[in-house]
Write a protein that holds these residues in place. Structure first.
Motif, PDB file in Angstrom:
ATOM      1  N   GLN A   1       0.822  -1.204   0.000  1.00  0.00           N
ATOM      2  CA  GLN A   1       0.000   0.000   0.000  1.00  0.00           C
ATOM      3  C   GLN A   1       0.858   1.256   0.000  1.00  0.00           C
ATOM      4  O   GLN A   1       0.526   2.247  -0.652  1.00  0.00           O
ATOM      5  CB  GLN A   1      -0.937   0.003   1.209  1.00  0.00           C
ATOM      6  CG  GLN A   1      -1.912   1.163   1.222  1.00  0.00           C
ATOM      7  CD  GLN A   1      -2.911   1.086   0.089  1.00  0.00           C
ATOM      8  OE1 GLN A   1      -3.775   0.210   0.071  1.00  0.00           O
ATOM      9  NE2 GLN A   1      -2.824   1.999  -0.877  1.00  0.00           N
ATOM     10  N   VAL A   2       1.979   1.230   0.724  1.00  0.00           N
ATOM     11  CA  VAL A   2       2.883   2.381   0.733  1.00  0.00           C
ATOM     12  C   VAL A   2       3.421   2.625  -0.677  1.00  0.00           C
ATOM     13  O   VAL A   2       3.463   3.772  -1.160  1.00  0.00           O
ATOM     14  CB  VAL A   2       4.046   2.160   1.725  1.00  0.00           C
ATOM     15  CG1 VAL A   2       5.085   3.267   1.583  1.00  0.00           C
ATOM     16  CG2 VAL A   2       3.509   2.130   3.155  1.00  0.00           C
ATOM     17  N   LYS A   3       3.813   1.554  -1.358  1.00  0.00           N
ATOM     18  CA  LYS A   3       4.298   1.690  -2.735  1.00  0.00           C
ATOM     19  C   LYS A   3       3.230   2.314  -3.628  1.00  0.00           C
ATOM     20  O   LYS A   3       3.514   3.209  -4.434  1.00  0.00           O
ATOM     21  CB  LYS A   3       4.699   0.319  -3.277  1.00  0.00           C
ATOM     22  CG  LYS A   3       5.174   0.338  -4.717  1.00  0.00           C
ATOM     23  CD  LYS A   3       5.555  -1.066  -5.200  1.00  0.00           C
ATOM     24  CE  LYS A   3       6.009  -1.039  -6.658  1.00  0.00           C
ATOM     25  NZ  LYS A   3       6.387  -2.404  -7.123  1.00  0.00           N
ATOM     26  N   ALA A   4       1.996   1.848  -3.461  1.00  0.00           N
ATOM     27  CA  ALA A   4       0.892   2.369  -4.270  1.00  0.00           C
ATOM     28  C   ALA A   4       0.646   3.842  -3.978  1.00  0.00           C
ATOM     29  O   ALA A   4       0.449   4.647  -4.903  1.00  0.00           O
ATOM     30  CB  ALA A   4      -0.370   1.556  -4.010  1.00  0.00           C
ATOM     31  N   CYS A   5       0.651   4.223  -2.704  1.00  0.00           N
ATOM     32  CA  CYS A   5       0.404   5.622  -2.333  1.00  0.00           C
ATOM     33  C   CYS A   5       1.537   6.528  -2.805  1.00  0.00           C
ATOM     34  O   CYS A   5       1.298   7.664  -3.229  1.00  0.00           O
ATOM     35  CB  CYS A   5       0.227   5.737  -0.819  1.00  0.00           C
ATOM     36  SG  CYS A   5      -1.351   5.086  -0.210  1.00  0.00           S
ATOM     37  N   ASN A   6       2.762   6.039  -2.718  1.00  0.00           N
ATOM     38  CA  ASN A   6       3.889   6.821  -3.228  1.00  0.00           C
ATOM     39  C   ASN A   6       3.686   7.163  -4.698  1.00  0.00           C
ATOM     40  O   ASN A   6       3.863   8.312  -5.120  1.00  0.00           O
ATOM     41  CB  ASN A   6       5.190   6.033  -3.067  1.00  0.00           C
ATOM     42  CG  ASN A   6       5.753   6.099  -1.657  1.00  0.00           C
ATOM     43  OD1 ASN A   6       5.336   6.914  -0.842  1.00  0.00           O
ATOM     44  ND2 ASN A   6       6.706   5.231  -1.361  1.00  0.00           N
ATOM     45  N   ALA A   7       3.323   6.144  -5.481  1.00  0.00           N
ATOM     46  CA  ALA A   7       3.173   6.351  -6.919  1.00  0.00           C
ATOM     47  C   ALA A   7       1.964   7.220  -7.239  1.00  0.00           C
ATOM     48  O   ALA A   7       2.034   8.095  -8.117  1.00  0.00           O
ATOM     49  CB  ALA A   7       3.043   4.994  -7.621  1.00  0.00           C
ATOM     50  N   TYR A   8       0.870   7.006  -6.522  1.00  0.00           N
ATOM     51  CA  TYR A   8      -0.388   7.687  -6.844  1.00  0.00           C
ATOM     52  C   TYR A   8      -0.403   9.128  -6.345  1.00  0.00           C
ATOM     53  O   TYR A   8      -0.951  10.014  -7.007  1.00  0.00           O
ATOM     54  CB  TYR A   8      -1.545   6.896  -6.232  1.00  0.00           C
ATOM     55  CG  TYR A   8      -2.922   7.326  -6.684  1.00  0.00           C
ATOM     56  CD1 TYR A   8      -3.446   6.872  -7.890  1.00  0.00           C
ATOM     57  CD2 TYR A   8      -3.710   8.162  -5.892  1.00  0.00           C
ATOM     58  CE1 TYR A   8      -4.710   7.245  -8.303  1.00  0.00           C
ATOM     59  CE2 TYR A   8      -4.971   8.553  -6.300  1.00  0.00           C
ATOM     60  CZ  TYR A   8      -5.475   8.090  -7.506  1.00  0.00           C
ATOM     61  OH  TYR A   8      -6.737   8.468  -7.917  1.00  0.00           O
TER      62      TYR A   8
ATOM     63  N   LEU B   1      -2.419   0.054  -9.219  1.00  0.00           N
ATOM     64  CA  LEU B   1      -1.336  -0.923  -9.372  1.00  0.00           C
ATOM     65  C   LEU B   1      -1.598  -1.861 -10.544  1.00  0.00           C
ATOM     66  O   LEU B   1      -0.657  -2.358 -11.174  1.00  0.00           O
ATOM     67  CB  LEU B   1      -1.189  -1.744  -8.083  1.00  0.00           C
ATOM     68  CG  LEU B   1      -0.650  -1.018  -6.862  1.00  0.00           C
ATOM     69  CD1 LEU B   1      -0.759  -1.904  -5.634  1.00  0.00           C
ATOM     70  CD2 LEU B   1       0.806  -0.589  -7.086  1.00  0.00           C
ATOM     71  N   ALA B   2      -2.868  -2.118 -10.825  1.00  0.00           N
ATOM     72  CA  ALA B   2      -3.242  -2.992 -11.943  1.00  0.00           C
ATOM     73  C   ALA B   2      -4.610  -2.550 -12.453  1.00  0.00           C
ATOM     74  O   ALA B   2      -5.625  -3.205 -12.201  1.00  0.00           O
ATOM     75  CB  ALA B   2      -3.267  -4.452 -11.504  1.00  0.00           C
ATOM     76  N   PRO B   3      -4.680  -1.415 -13.147  1.00  0.00           N
ATOM     77  CA  PRO B   3      -5.969  -0.826 -13.521  1.00  0.00           C
ATOM     78  C   PRO B   3      -6.798  -1.688 -14.457  1.00  0.00           C
ATOM     79  O   PRO B   3      -8.006  -1.488 -14.568  1.00  0.00           O
ATOM     80  CB  PRO B   3      -5.573   0.498 -14.188  1.00  0.00           C
ATOM     81  CG  PRO B   3      -4.143   0.340 -14.571  1.00  0.00           C
ATOM     82  CD  PRO B   3      -3.543  -0.579 -13.566  1.00  0.00           C
TER      83      PRO B   3
ATOM     84  N   TYR C   1      -7.575   3.504  -1.732  1.00  0.00           N
ATOM     85  CA  TYR C   1      -8.311   2.569  -2.585  1.00  0.00           C
ATOM     86  C   TYR C   1      -7.921   2.759  -4.043  1.00  0.00           C
ATOM     87  O   TYR C   1      -7.582   1.803  -4.756  1.00  0.00           O
ATOM     88  CB  TYR C   1      -9.819   2.762  -2.404  1.00  0.00           C
ATOM     89  CG  TYR C   1     -10.657   1.955  -3.381  1.00  0.00           C
ATOM     90  CD1 TYR C   1     -10.975   0.633  -3.104  1.00  0.00           C
ATOM     91  CD2 TYR C   1     -11.107   2.517  -4.569  1.00  0.00           C
ATOM     92  CE1 TYR C   1     -11.727  -0.120  -4.001  1.00  0.00           C
ATOM     93  CE2 TYR C   1     -11.860   1.775  -5.468  1.00  0.00           C
ATOM     94  CZ  TYR C   1     -12.170   0.461  -5.175  1.00  0.00           C
ATOM     95  OH  TYR C   1     -12.905  -0.277  -6.069  1.00  0.00           O
ATOM     96  N   TRP C   2      -7.959   4.013  -4.502  1.00  0.00           N
ATOM     97  CA  TRP C   2      -7.652   4.288  -5.903  1.00  0.00           C
ATOM     98  C   TRP C   2      -6.172   4.081  -6.190  1.00  0.00           C
ATOM     99  O   TRP C   2      -5.796   3.669  -7.306  1.00  0.00           O
ATOM    100  CB  TRP C   2      -8.098   5.706  -6.270  1.00  0.00           C
ATOM    101  CG  TRP C   2      -9.562   5.869  -6.055  1.00  0.00           C
ATOM    102  CD1 TRP C   2     -10.183   6.611  -5.099  1.00  0.00           C
ATOM    103  CD2 TRP C   2     -10.609   5.216  -6.797  1.00  0.00           C
ATOM    104  NE1 TRP C   2     -11.550   6.475  -5.189  1.00  0.00           N
ATOM    105  CE2 TRP C   2     -11.839   5.626  -6.222  1.00  0.00           C
ATOM    106  CE3 TRP C   2     -10.624   4.327  -7.877  1.00  0.00           C
ATOM    107  CZ2 TRP C   2     -13.062   5.186  -6.700  1.00  0.00           C
ATOM    108  CZ3 TRP C   2     -11.848   3.877  -8.353  1.00  0.00           C
ATOM    109  CH2 TRP C   2     -13.058   4.314  -7.768  1.00  0.00           C
TER     110      TRP C   2
END
Length: 467
Positions: A267-274, A341-343, A335-336
């Motif tokens: 989740q941290v990786k996802a939030c960093n990118a988003y 990560l895999a849209p 969530y978004w």
């Protein structure tokens, strides 16, 4: 959720068509039957298939609600209350068709009693709109589920969110509701007093009923004073278990943390990118403290010691409003961020809640289960009250993968139940967790069915949900 969970009784097309015609005669363009309108009122932010209502009615007053309920009751046509459509377990689907009763235009703040720290609002008022309205009073509404949900919907699903560890959930802040019942009349469940011994607690009956007992037409809410100072910060940990142990120690020591959120490395990786952040891709705790300048500094220092004892990084905190807002915006976008990560795939967001002493164990076992299955499933949680979420990202066109996901979510729920927890901390039951709530409640489901039958004998209110 298994396919049989969304089967429905046959629709009475003739009765429904008659109700729609009568509504159109009286209300004209506030009745919509176009597919686009109907589809907007059956969408769901999980993989459950949408089930469209036959029509959408936009209510603007209590009298409108009464009129719709009386018509639908007379012809035994289903009514599905609709707020903003942000629920996660198919609560707004219409498995038997009927009328989606959109309450978003009932959006007035009816009264604010600043001296008593309460207010009364119509169900279509959103939490952000209420806090904007309250901004000059020195008060705020603290329940924050992330989405800008309607307060009627939040009451109906017994929502909570990031502030629950300090301010409680909707069941704690709703003082009373008014609701239109199956006879088309409006009832009031309680007064504004902070406590009462007068008979059954009807307020709690409607809070969490997911629109299955009647249509909420107003909510009386407790408010809180805006804190003198708010501080927030982050600390990273080597493992999820270490982060959970820091949460447990914080709660058990009685540190009055306002928010304490858990994010796993994915989740941290996802939030960093988003959200354009740069946190280490490790389990992370995100905290907030409310109080005086001295108290938030002391609480921050106390947590820093706990984090160090649990192997966490230096606790970096700030009272700067802009910096805090950026952090919480990232959290609310989790969530978004996960979906990004895999849209090309679908997502199922699920949650459980366990006693705080079992949180580390439950999260650790769940993470092992995720790894065994090879799922992409970010974990995020309102860890201060033992509530955590997974976003399972998968191919919803593959029946085999759907079955694996459903088996996993059932194991997760049963793991929480075995630890004295619940199959849903805040998402509600809807269609997605009917089987699981039956396991959790046991014989009490029969009592719930009896209440439903007594208040809604023809089953017109949000059929196919909870049971």
């Amino acid at each position: 959720m298994a396919i049989e969970d969304v089967k429905s009784r046959p629709r009475d097309s003739e009765a429904t068509a008659k109700v729609i015609d009568l509504l159109k005669e009286r209300f004209s363009d506030r009745v919509q039957t176009g597919e686009a309108f109907r589809a907007q009122h059956a969408h769901t932010t999980t993989y459950l298939p949408p089930q469209l209502p036959d029509a959408v009615f936009f209510a603007e007053s209590v009298e409108d609600v009464k009129a719709v309920v009386k018509l639908c009751a007379a012809h035994k046509v289903p009514i599905i209350p609709f707020g903003t459509g942000s629920s996660l377990e198919g609560q707004i689907n219409a498995p038997e068709g009927g009328i989606s009763l959109d309450l978003s235009r009932m959006d007035k703040v009816l009264e604010v009693n600043a001296e008593d720290l309460d207010c009364r609002v119509e169900p279509g008022v959103t939490r952000e709109a209420l806090n904007e309205y309250l901004r000059d009073t020195g008060l705020f509404f603290p329940i924050d589920p992330g989405a800008n949900a309607s307060l009627g919907g939040m009451a109906s699903t017994r929502a909570s969110g990031t502030n629950a560890v300090r301010y409680g959930t909707m069941k704690d802040v709703v003082l009373a509701v008014t609701a239109v019942t199956a006879d088309g009349e409006e009832i009031t469940t309680a007064q504004r007093a902070r406590k009462s011994s007068a008979g059954y607690d009807l307020t709690r009956l409607f809070v969490g009923a997911e629109g299955t007992l009647g249509v909420i037409t107003s909510i009386t809410l407790k408010l809180a004073g805006i804190p003198e100072k708010i501080a927030g910060g982050v600390s990273s940990f080597q493992t999820l278990e270490d982060a959970c142990n820091a949460v447990i120690m914080t709660i058990q020591m009685g540190i009055p943390v306002a928010r304490i959120e858990l994010l796993d490395a994915v989740q941290v990786k996802a939030c960093n990118a988003y959200s354009g952040l740069s946190f280490p891709e490790m389990p992370l705790l995100l905290l907030e403290f409310h109080g005086s300048e001295q108290s938030v500094a002391m609480q921050s220092e106390q947590f820093a010691e706990i984090a160090a004892d649990c192997g966490g990084s230096e606790f970096v905190w700030t009272a700067n409003a802009e910096e805090r807002a950026k952090l919480w915006k990232a959290r609310h976008s989790a969530y978004w961020a996960g979906r990004a990560l895999a849209p090309e795939l679908s997502g199922l967001s699920t949650d459980v809640c366990v006693p705080i002493s079992r949180l580390a164990e439950c999260v650790a076992e769940t993470q092992k289960d995720v790894e065994r299955e090879g799922f992409l499933a970010p974990i995020v949680g309102h860890a201060g009250d033992g509530n955590f979420h997974l976003l399972l990202i998968f191919n919803d066109k593959d029946p085999g993968e759907i079955a694996r996901v459903e088996d996993f979510t059932a194991r997760l729920a049963r793991r929480a139940l075995a630890m004295g927890g619940t199959c849903t901390g805040e998402h509600g039951v809807g269609q997605g967790k009917k089987r699981l709530v039956a396991e959790e409640m046991g014989g009490a489901i029969g009592v719930m069915r009896a209440v439903k039958k007594a208040l809604d004998p023809d089953g017109i209110f949000n059929p196919g949900k909870i049971f």
